[in-house]
Design an enzyme around this catalytic site. Structure first.
Site, PDB file in Angstrom:
ATOM      1  N   ALA A  64      31.088  -3.575   0.698  1.00 24.12           N
ATOM      2  CA  ALA A  64      30.820  -4.945   0.243  1.00 24.12           C
ATOM      3  C   ALA A  64      31.431  -5.157  -1.140  1.00 24.12           C
ATOM      4  CB  ALA A  64      29.321  -5.192   0.195  1.00 24.12           C
ATOM      5  N   ALA A  66      34.491  -6.389  -1.654  1.00 26.96           N
ATOM      6  CA  ALA A  66      35.932  -6.590  -1.498  1.00 26.96           C
ATOM      7  C   ALA A  66      36.215  -7.979  -0.930  1.00 26.96           C
ATOM      8  CB  ALA A  66      36.524  -5.514  -0.594  1.00 26.96           C
ATOM      9  N   ASN A 115      30.359  -8.897 -12.010  1.00 33.21           N
ATOM     10  CA  ASN A 115      30.585 -10.170 -11.309  1.00 33.21           C
ATOM     11  C   ASN A 115      29.339 -11.038 -11.231  1.00 33.21           C
ATOM     12  OD1 ASN A 115      33.260  -9.505 -10.803  1.00 33.21           O
ATOM     13  ND2 ASN A 115      32.806  -8.568  -8.831  1.00 33.21           N
ATOM     14  N   GLY A 116      28.221 -10.428 -10.847  1.00 35.17           N
ATOM     15  CA  GLY A 116      26.978 -11.193 -10.732  1.00 35.17           C
ATOM     16  C   GLY A 116      26.877 -12.026  -9.462  1.00 35.17           C
ATOM     17  N   ASN A 174      20.962  -5.891  -0.337  1.00 30.41           N
ATOM     18  CA  ASN A 174      21.477  -5.376  -1.611  1.00 30.41           C
ATOM     19  C   ASN A 174      20.463  -5.628  -2.725  1.00 30.41           C
ATOM     20  OD1 ASN A 174      22.911  -4.562  -3.831  1.00 30.41           O
ATOM     21  ND2 ASN A 174      24.659  -5.908  -3.496  1.00 30.41           N
ATOM     22  N   SER A 177      22.552  -3.961  -7.187  1.00 34.79           N
ATOM     23  CA  SER A 177      23.607  -4.373  -8.117  1.00 34.79           C
ATOM     24  C   SER A 177      23.033  -4.387  -9.530  1.00 34.79           C
ATOM     25  CB  SER A 177      24.122  -5.766  -7.768  1.00 34.79           C
ATOM     26  OG  SER A 177      24.883  -6.278  -8.844  1.00 34.79           O
ATOM     27  N   ASN A 179      24.205  -6.131 -11.892  1.00 36.41           N
ATOM     28  CA  ASN A 179      24.728  -7.327 -12.562  1.00 36.41           C
ATOM     29  C   ASN A 179      23.913  -8.600 -12.370  1.00 36.41           C
ATOM     30  OD1 ASN A 179      26.978  -5.829 -13.528  1.00 36.41           O
ATOM     31  ND2 ASN A 179      27.857  -5.950 -11.481  1.00 36.41           N
ATOM     32  N   ASN A 248      25.506   2.171  -4.598  1.00 38.81           N
ATOM     33  CA  ASN A 248      26.137   1.068  -5.319  1.00 38.81           C
ATOM     34  C   ASN A 248      26.832   1.632  -6.566  1.00 38.81           C
ATOM     35  OD1 ASN A 248      26.705  -1.652  -6.215  1.00 38.81           O
ATOM     36  ND2 ASN A 248      24.861  -2.330  -5.154  1.00 38.81           N
TER      37      ASN A 248
END
Length: 339
Positions: A64, A66, A115-116, A174, A177, A179, A248
């Site tokens: 994930a 990409a 990125n967030g 997810n 992350s 972010n 991750n």
């Protein structure tokens, strides 16, 4: 040939290079160009594998991040992947964090991103999934919007689950992350318990509604203490989750101290994450005792370390940063050799 392409895109800002690559692959998704790309790539078939009750054409997937919006599914599919994980996608479109937010650590073959969860929203992604001609498995990775509180977080996941269920080969939750503020808190204690309970309850309703069972995996962070990892494994088993993706990106900079861009905030992926993610897979495998399949991700850049992740306990593998540094030949090599 890829070296030439890489030289060109590495002159660009990392995110602009990524967007350009997506546009190229989107163009390659056009039925007119597909035969040309296929003849250039000569992607091997690989070894079929059944994991989470899903038949994968081969065990090598795209991680994930990409293709966040599913804009280039058929283009990526031409590279030979057995499965593609699109997203992370949220209920509502959001811009993500301020730019610049992607940075290369070229000497370490690493990438830092903050990125967030920038994405066009779940509805946009689902349309792309519906229109894709790709014959492999499509996983949909779901997250929560930045403005959604932690307490309301599960509502975002349920919203996305409802939308994605009928179109996904599997779904990934997810919660790891680094972010999105406080997102990783969802991996722990009551938040984690409550989230997984709600997701499993909803999965049962949707399975009945659509008359099919779509497995759900959880993507975890590499930055876990021993006790946190044990607790996560226990919670995954207790709620009978279908799979776990390890791992991750990392917030640690141990392996890249002093390098250009190492001071940038965000999640570090690529080769510097290689050993750490493999260790998490190994420990997770010991804790799960084969009850839940592991999808290995983090720093795969060649056959040897891909094999190490399989030996550590992963049943499927995902690449992303390695593809940026090594190109389609990496996918080809892995598909040809990994069983």
């Amino acid at each position: 040939m890829y070296q030439l392409f890489r030289h060109g895109i590495f002159q660009m800002d990392a995110e602009k290079a990524h967007d350009f690559t997506i546009q190229c692959l989107k163009l390659a998704s056009n039925p007119l160009f597909q035969p040309i790309l296929k003849s250039l790539i000569h992607a091997p078939k690989g070894f079929p594998k059944t994991v989470m009750g899903v038949n994968f054409p081969n065990p090598i997937g795209l991680a994930a991040g990409a293709d966040k919006n599913g804009d280039a599914i058929d283009g990526f599919g031409t590279l030979g992947f057995g499965f593609l994980e699109v997203g992370t996608v949220t209920p509502v479109a959001q811009d993500g964090n301020a730019k610049p937010r992607q940075f290369r650590l070229i000497e370490a073959e690493g990438i830092i991103n903050r990125n967030g969860f920038n994405n066009n929203g779940i509805d946009y992604l689902i349309e792309n999934v519906k229109n894709a001609r790709y014959k492999g498995v499509i996983g949909i990775n779901i997250g929560k919007n930045k403005f959604t509180s932690l307490e309301q977080g599960k509502d975002d996941y349920i919203f996305c689950l409802n939308k994605a269920y009928n179109y996904a080969g599997y779904i990934t939750v997810n919660i790891s992350s680094p972010n999105t503020p406080d997102l990783r808190q969802l991996q722990y204690g009551d938040y984690f318990d409550d989230l997984l309970r709600s997701i499993k309850d909803r999965q049962a309703i949707l399975a009945n509604q659509y008359n099919k069972y779509v497995p759900i995996a959880v993507k975890i962070a590499p930055d876990l203490t021993e006790s946190e990892l044990v607790q996560i494994a226990d919670t995954l088993v207790r709620h009978k989750m279908d799979g776990v993706i390890a791992t991750n990106t990392t917030v640690s900079r141990d392996t890249v101290m002093g390098m250009k861009n190492a001071e940038q905030q965000g999640g570090l992926s690529g080769k510097p994450l290689q050993h750490k993610s493999t260790e998490i897979i190994k420990r997770l495998h010991q804790e799960l005792k084969g009850q839940i399949p592991i999808i290995g991700s983090g720093g795969i850049d060649g056959l040897q370390n891909a094999q190490e992740k399989i030996e550590a306990g992963a049943e499927l593998l995902q690449v992303y940063s390695g593809l940026i540094y090594h190109g389609p030949k990496l996918v080809k090599e892995l598909v040809k050799n990994i069983k």
